[in-house]
Motif scaffolding. Structure first.
Motif, short mmCIF file in Angstrom:
data_model
loop_
_atom_site.label_atom_id
_atom_site.label_comp_id
_atom_site.label_asym_id
_atom_site.label_seq_id
_atom_site.Cartn_x
_atom_site.Cartn_y
_atom_site.Cartn_z
N ASN A 96 0.80 -1.26 0.00
CA ASN A 96 0.17 0.20 -0.11
C ASN A 96 0.89 1.33 -0.09
O ASN A 96 0.28 2.34 -0.55
CB ASN A 96 -0.83 0.03 1.38
N VAL A 97 2.01 1.09 0.72
CA VAL A 97 3.11 2.44 0.89
C VAL A 97 4.51 1.87 0.36
O VAL A 97 4.80 0.49 0.73
CB VAL A 97 2.83 2.65 2.40
N SER A 112 5.95 6.73 0.80
CA SER A 112 4.99 7.32 0.05
C SER A 112 3.80 6.33 -0.24
O SER A 112 4.07 5.29 -0.70
CB SER A 112 5.52 8.06 -1.23
N PRO A 113 2.42 6.85 -0.38
CA PRO A 113 1.45 5.86 -0.60
C PRO A 113 1.59 5.45 -2.17
O PRO A 113 1.83 6.31 -2.80
CB PRO A 113 0.15 6.59 -0.21
N ARG A 173 -0.79 1.59 10.45
CA ARG A 173 -0.77 1.71 8.99
C ARG A 173 -0.17 0.63 8.28
O ARG A 173 0.94 0.09 8.80
CB ARG A 173 0.17 2.86 8.64
N ILE A 175 1.57 -0.99 5.78
CA ILE A 175 2.48 -0.73 4.64
C ILE A 175 2.64 -1.89 3.47
O ILE A 175 2.15 -1.34 2.53
CB ILE A 175 3.74 -0.28 4.97
#
Ligand code: ADP
Ligand code: UDP
Length: 255
Positions: A96-97, A112-113, A173, A175
């Protein structure tokens, strides 16, 4: 002490034993940690107990959502009963990131996404260092058939949606992470099941507020506090008592 059942395989982080019924296995979670293709090794007290718990929680949720997984039930602090599958020799990476090898390969700054969630495949082969593989090559060699690959990708995206929401709800989050799938014949039908584990060993998890890493990068990058970070994930998931450390390192309970 691991199970007294017949050992089938010892990997870097887990041991597989014959299960109590045909078609089952016992997955034993060790405290061993490895990184950089097993060049870096350590023992992290309590890691196996925490990963067993975290993976149990996630696989139980996935089963309840109708995502087919190998998970049957947790047996004790370090072991879980799973269905034996033929592992598809691929590491399925969902991102995702940008982070890790993705950031290095494409020069995209860590954190960074991505424009959208992406799936990458690597060959599961330690001797080769798990090299990336294209869909064309992996289907040409029959490591997975095109319909299997479609199914794997659909399941991976559903799992990603669920995990992103679950972790977001506890201030984390998601990642990226790694999945493994296997084949199982049931009623003459070939099925694809999610196998192996989902834990801070196989995910990148960053605290939303602080950006703190709550995953195996703490070990890879010598950040310290590895078990504490895993425990924090388990605590936020509500699967450990507030004062419990879950660190019953030497327990093996008769099944
Ligand atoms: P590694 O083999 O990479 O060192 P582990 O120490 O985690 O990794 O070992 C667990 C092994 O068990 C992995 O090779 C994984 O592919 C395999 N595995 C996981 N779930 C199943 C299952 N349900 N049936 C058969 N094999 C499985
Ligand atoms: N991963 C894993 N096992 C592997 C390779 C990767 O669990 O053998 C996980 C890793 O923890 C991360 C994600 O897959 O969450 C993507 O890893 P990446 O390709 O960036 O590799 P790395 O930078 O860890 O070498």
């Amino acid at each position: 002490m691991p199970s007294r059942r017949r050992q089938i395989y010892e990997g870097k982080a887990k041991i597989l034993f014959e299960g109590p019924e045909p078609g089952t296995l016992v997955q034993y979670f060790k405290d061993d940690a490895t990184a950089f293709n097993a060049q870096k090794k350590a023992v992290i007290d309590g890691k196996g107990v925490l990963n067993n718990r975290i993976s149990e929680h996630i696989f139980t949720c996935l089963n309840e959502m109708g995502i087919p997984t190998h998970f049957i039930r947790r047996l004790n602090m370090r072991e879980q009963l799973v269905r034996k599958v033929d592992i598809i020799p691929l590491e399925v990476i969902v991102r995702n990131v940008a982070a890790g090898s993705f950031s290095k390969r494409y020069g995209v700054p860590e954190g960074s996404p991505l424009p959208r969630s992406v799936i990458e495949f690597c060959v599961k082969n330690d001797e080769l260092g798990d090299p990336p593989v294209s869909e064309d090559v992996l289907t040409a060699y029959g490591w997975a058939s095109p319909p299997e690959l479609d199914e794997i990708m659909q399941l991976s995206l559903r799992i990603n949606d669920f995990l992103c929401g679950m972790f977001y709800g506890i201030g984390i989050r998601l990642i990226d992470f790694k999945l493994e799938f296997g084949r199982l014949i049931e009623n003459d039908q070939l099925r694809i099941l999610l196998a192996d584990e989902i834990s801070p060993d196989s995910c990148r998890l960053w605290d939303i507020k602080t950006g703190n890493k709550l995953d195996k990068d703490r070990f890879r990058q010598d950040l310290g506090g590895v078990a504490d970070a895993y425990r924090e994930v388990a605590l936020r998931l509500g699967i450990l008592p507030e004062n419990g450390n879950g660190d019953h390192t030497h327990n093996q309970i008769v099944h």
